[in-house]
Scaffold this active site. Sequence first.
Site, mmCIF file in Angstrom:
data_model
loop_
_atom_site.group_PDB
_atom_site.id
_atom_site.type_symbol
_atom_site.label_atom_id
_atom_site.label_comp_id
_atom_site.label_asym_id
_atom_site.label_seq_id
_atom_site.Cartn_x
_atom_site.Cartn_y
_atom_site.Cartn_z
ATOM 1 N N SER A 54 20.791 95.547 62.339
ATOM 2 C CA SER A 54 21.874 96.338 61.740
ATOM 3 C C SER A 54 21.460 97.810 61.654
ATOM 4 O O SER A 54 22.296 98.675 61.385
ATOM 5 C CB SER A 54 22.233 95.801 60.350
ATOM 6 O OG SER A 54 21.073 95.614 59.564
ATOM 7 N N ASP A 92 14.125 91.634 63.307
ATOM 8 C CA ASP A 92 15.031 91.091 64.324
ATOM 9 C C ASP A 92 14.515 91.406 65.726
ATOM 10 O O ASP A 92 14.180 92.570 66.018
ATOM 11 C CB ASP A 92 16.421 91.745 64.199
ATOM 12 C CG ASP A 92 17.366 90.934 63.328
ATOM 13 O OD1 ASP A 92 17.267 89.701 63.329
ATOM 14 O OD2 ASP A 92 18.197 91.557 62.648
ATOM 15 N N LYS A 122 13.047 87.359 63.669
ATOM 16 C CA LYS A 122 14.299 86.614 63.499
ATOM 17 C C LYS A 122 15.068 86.648 64.816
ATOM 18 O O LYS A 122 15.089 87.672 65.499
ATOM 19 C CB LYS A 122 15.156 87.227 62.369
ATOM 20 C CG LYS A 122 16.523 86.543 62.210
ATOM 21 C CD LYS A 122 17.163 86.834 60.865
ATOM 22 C CE LYS A 122 17.930 88.132 60.778
ATOM 23 N NZ LYS A 122 19.050 88.267 61.745
ATOM 24 N N GLU A 124 18.848 85.087 66.800
ATOM 25 C CA GLU A 124 20.191 84.549 66.569
ATOM 26 C C GLU A 124 20.496 83.437 67.567
ATOM 27 O O GLU A 124 20.299 83.618 68.774
ATOM 28 C CB GLU A 124 21.235 85.664 66.720
ATOM 29 C CG GLU A 124 21.077 86.776 65.689
ATOM 30 C CD GLU A 124 22.156 87.852 65.828
ATOM 31 O OE1 GLU A 124 23.062 87.729 66.672
ATOM 32 O OE2 GLU A 124 22.066 88.845 65.074
ATOM 33 N N GLU A 191 25.239 83.233 58.276
ATOM 34 C CA GLU A 191 26.120 84.381 58.035
ATOM 35 C C GLU A 191 27.585 83.987 58.137
ATOM 36 O O GLU A 191 28.012 83.380 59.135
ATOM 37 C CB GLU A 191 25.790 85.498 59.044
ATOM 38 C CG GLU A 191 26.652 86.740 58.836
ATOM 39 C CD GLU A 191 26.144 87.983 59.547
ATOM 40 O OE1 GLU A 191 25.035 87.948 60.124
ATOM 41 O OE2 GLU A 191 26.855 89.000 59.519
HETATM 42 O O1 KIV Z 1 20.601 92.751 61.065
HETATM 43 C C1 KIV Z 1 20.856 92.378 59.918
HETATM 44 O O2 KIV Z 1 20.969 93.176 58.975
HETATM 45 C C2 KIV Z 1 21.023 90.955 59.679
HETATM 46 C C3 KIV Z 1 21.517 90.523 58.336
HETATM 47 C C4 KIV Z 1 22.966 90.752 58.231
HETATM 48 C C5 KIV Z 1 21.164 89.115 58.028
HETATM 49 O O3 KIV Z 1 20.793 90.162 60.538
#
Ligand code: KIV
Length: 273
Positions: A54, A92, A122, A124, A191
């Site tokens: 994000s 991420d 992380k 997805e 989410e």
């Molecule tokens: O990138 C991010 O901020 C996220 C959250 C919304 C969990 O993956």
Amino acid sequence: MSVHSSSSVKRVTTHILQEMKDSGEKISMLTAYDFSMAKIVDSAGIDIVLVGDSASNVMAGHETTLPITLDQMIYHASSVVRAVKRAFIVVDIPFGHYQGNSSEALRSAIRIMKESGAHAVKVEGGSEIKESVSRILSAGVPVMGHLGLTPQSIYKFGTYTVRAKEEAEAKKLLEDAQMLEQCGCFAIVLEKIPAALAQKVAESVKIPVIGIGAGPDVDGQVLVMHDMLGITQEFKPRFLRQYADLQSIMTEAFQNYIKDVKERKFPTNSESY
Ligand code: KIV
């Protein structure tokens, strides 16, 4: 209260996060992308700091999370790592650096861990990224899954509305969560899915389940820092609770400064050498 007031700060680990789920203590998680904000959120006592992609939206101003690069994620993550003394830090892996190629997934995860000093990555998705998840885990890198609304797939979904309302998608999500647990993921983010489904997932896996727009009956909650602080004002989904209105506070401070400069009220003699 500052958790840094004593000299020995006990670092949050995957083991501690699992103990929190087992004992029913809720896990708190927020995003951070830079040194100064990460220092504040860590001092406040957050359990997990997510260096989310994000950053593509709130730091770089892109419409989606897709454009952010691996180098940019590593830059943000290493700034956060320098600030955080207690929280567990998850990063991420950005779009295009783990899907469909498990060797590249492993290389991306290793670059993040080596170059930023973060504690986990992380990713997805569910069954379609199973090989990548297993490959990363085989190198000893902790992996957090992310199911439901997965923003890296926004062009497949076509909309940011609630996911898994239909039975078939809900069934796949539950199976994906169980698959991620079996692979060895230490936690899963859910989410924007129905609260009842999120509760079912949290009860059917032993690992912590962290929700964002997934209701109260999961093991923890995550929000994007800029949204909960009211720095971004244009994004107001139902699940977002705004804990401050920093946009107003900052605008007033900037306006007061501009006025003082224009009116020659800043600096005064006592603010000069
Ligand atoms: O990138 C991010 O901020 C996220 C959250 C919304 C969990 O993956």
